[in-house]
Design a protein around this motif. Structure first.
Motif, mmCIF file in Angstrom:
data_model
loop_
_atom_site.group_PDB
_atom_site.id
_atom_site.type_symbol
_atom_site.label_atom_id
_atom_site.label_comp_id
_atom_site.label_asym_id
_atom_site.label_seq_id
_atom_site.Cartn_x
_atom_site.Cartn_y
_atom_site.Cartn_z
ATOM 1 N N ILE A 106 3.261 7.934 67.352
ATOM 2 C CA ILE A 106 4.383 8.049 68.285
ATOM 3 C C ILE A 106 5.093 9.383 68.131
ATOM 4 O O ILE A 106 5.632 9.947 69.096
ATOM 5 C CB ILE A 106 5.361 6.864 68.124
ATOM 6 C CG1 ILE A 106 6.263 6.753 69.355
ATOM 7 C CG2 ILE A 106 6.178 6.979 66.844
ATOM 8 C CD1 ILE A 106 7.045 5.457 69.404
ATOM 9 N N TYR A 107 5.084 9.926 66.922
ATOM 10 C CA TYR A 107 5.698 11.246 66.698
ATOM 11 C C TYR A 107 4.947 12.331 67.474
ATOM 12 O O TYR A 107 5.559 13.195 68.098
ATOM 13 C CB TYR A 107 5.688 11.578 65.213
ATOM 14 C CG TYR A 107 6.623 10.751 64.359
ATOM 15 C CD1 TYR A 107 7.983 10.739 64.594
ATOM 16 C CD2 TYR A 107 6.132 10.007 63.280
ATOM 17 C CE1 TYR A 107 8.841 10.002 63.787
ATOM 18 C CE2 TYR A 107 6.985 9.268 62.474
ATOM 19 C CZ TYR A 107 8.344 9.265 62.719
ATOM 20 O OH TYR A 107 9.186 8.532 61.925
ATOM 21 N N CYS A 120 10.564 23.232 72.061
ATOM 22 C CA CYS A 120 9.517 23.611 71.110
ATOM 23 C C CYS A 120 9.987 23.593 69.663
ATOM 24 O O CYS A 120 9.159 23.613 68.751
ATOM 25 C CB CYS A 120 8.966 24.992 71.459
ATOM 26 S SG CYS A 120 8.230 25.060 73.115
ATOM 27 N N ASP A 121 11.293 23.582 69.442
ATOM 28 C CA ASP A 121 11.824 23.521 68.077
ATOM 29 C C ASP A 121 12.091 22.061 67.750
ATOM 30 O O ASP A 121 13.160 21.516 68.031
ATOM 31 C CB ASP A 121 13.097 24.352 67.954
ATOM 32 C CG ASP A 121 13.427 24.673 66.496
ATOM 33 O OD1 ASP A 121 13.374 23.748 65.664
ATOM 34 O OD2 ASP A 121 13.708 25.843 66.202
ATOM 35 N N GLY A 166 9.372 8.339 80.715
ATOM 36 C CA GLY A 166 10.048 9.615 80.870
ATOM 37 C C GLY A 166 11.431 9.725 80.287
ATOM 38 O O GLY A 166 12.208 10.589 80.707
ATOM 39 N N VAL A 167 11.772 8.909 79.297
ATOM 40 C CA VAL A 167 13.127 8.963 78.760
ATOM 41 C C VAL A 167 13.450 10.309 78.121
ATOM 42 O O VAL A 167 14.574 10.813 78.240
ATOM 43 C CB VAL A 167 13.377 7.808 77.767
ATOM 44 C CG1 VAL A 167 12.558 7.964 76.492
ATOM 45 C CG2 VAL A 167 14.868 7.693 77.442
ATOM 46 N N ILE A 222 5.291 15.521 74.644
ATOM 47 C CA ILE A 222 6.175 15.381 75.801
ATOM 48 C C ILE A 222 7.300 16.409 75.753
ATOM 49 O O ILE A 222 7.613 17.067 76.751
ATOM 50 C CB ILE A 222 6.733 13.946 75.865
ATOM 51 C CG1 ILE A 222 5.614 12.963 76.226
ATOM 52 C CG2 ILE A 222 7.881 13.851 76.872
ATOM 53 C CD1 ILE A 222 5.992 11.516 76.063
ATOM 54 N N LEU A 223 7.912 16.562 74.587
ATOM 55 C CA LEU A 223 9.004 17.531 74.452
ATOM 56 C C LEU A 223 8.514 18.948 74.710
ATOM 57 O O LEU A 223 9.179 19.736 75.390
ATOM 58 C CB LEU A 223 9.632 17.411 73.063
ATOM 59 C CG LEU A 223 10.433 16.132 72.801
ATOM 60 C CD1 LEU A 223 10.767 15.998 71.323
ATOM 61 C CD2 LEU A 223 11.710 16.116 73.641
#
Length: 274
Positions: A215-216, A229-230, A145-146, A222-223
């Motif tokens: 990973i991207y 969203c940007d 959760g970083v 997550i974001l």
């Protein structure tokens, strides 16, 4: 659009986020343009800009590299002691040796920075340019959760809409992981299955199911889940581009690059200004 500026004497990447206010400065260093030699040098046989003190490089070279970096910044960087966790600290309270994997600030001139060599660096700014942050996100940090914690701390400081830029990390064609990594992410989010490609049994060395992980894409998911969203960046592969990037997965013993962000205010050193 972010105003043009040029740190001195080394190459770097600049985030491609055009909506961030002009007084936000951000960059990611490369392995080029420093004093380190051997495995810490650059691919052309010249000095490398290794900024990690913990990787067995000559400490005098690391100090010289950090001095070169600091000469282009409004304040000296205090690097985190990164532990692949989810702790976020405030740059206003940062002291050397603090264990954390993200740093946030609303104070102009204070630099937020993380070190990486395959893990994902994520830089953040709010739309008003009042709050910025930097996060170190390997798969363990992502899973714990970083990124969510970083966004939360930014919002506690008054951030509204948040922009994120994903710096250079291991690419989806090189990030081989085991079943446990797949299970961690897919148990948290069923849509995470789309961030993994199963490797056929003929390609597996040493047995056990393996996957290629993006990973991207995991970070984007997550974001997005916390309202960011940007999101830009995510086009590099540290493992594949040996000329530009250090890579722990590729080389084992190697240097570290920095991703940095700060709020500029007034006249800055070396001719940088808002």
């Amino acid at each position: 659009m972010t105003q043009e500026w040029q740190p001195v004497s080394f190459d770097f990447l600049r985030p491609d986020w055009r909506e961030v206010p002009s007084h936000i400065r951000a960059m990611s260093t490369l392995r080029l343009g420093g004093c380190s030699v051997g495995v810490y040098g650059d691919e052309r046989g010249s000095g490398g800009l290794n900024l990690g003190e913990h990787v067995s490089d000559d400490i005098a070279a690391v100090v010289a590299n950090r001095e070169k970096l600091n000469a282009s910044l409004p304040s000296d960087v205090i690097f985190l002691s990164q532990v692949h966790g989810n702790i976020v600290v405030h740059a206003e309270n940062l002291l050397p040796g603090i264990c954390a994997d993200a740093v946030v600030t609303s104070t102009p001139g204070l630099v937020c920075a993380v070190l990486t060599a395959d893990c994902l660096p994520v830089l953040f700014s709010d739309a008003a340019g009042r709050v910025v942050a930097a996060a170190h996100a390997g798969w363990r940090g992502l899973a714990s959760g970083v990124l969510q914690n970083t966004v939360l701390e930014m919002r506690l400081k008054g951030a509204g809409e948040i922009f994120a830029w994903m710096g250079p990390a291991i690419g989806p064609e090189k990030f081989e992981v085991g079943q446990e990594v797949y299970d961690v992410f897919t148990s948290m989010d069923k849509n995470a299955i789309h961030s993994f490609v199963k490797i056929t049994s003929d390609d597996i060395v040493g047995g056990g199911q393996k996957y290629l992980a993006d990973i991207y894409q995991l970070a984007r998911n997550i974001l997005s889940s916390v309202g960011v969203c940007d999101i830009s960046g995510g086009e590099y592969c540290t493992v594949s581009d040996k000329q530009k990037f250090y890579s722990y997965r590729r080389d084992g013993v190697t240097g570290r690059m920095a991703s940095l962000i700060w709020i500029a205010a007034g006249d800055l050193p070396n001719g940088l200004s808002v």
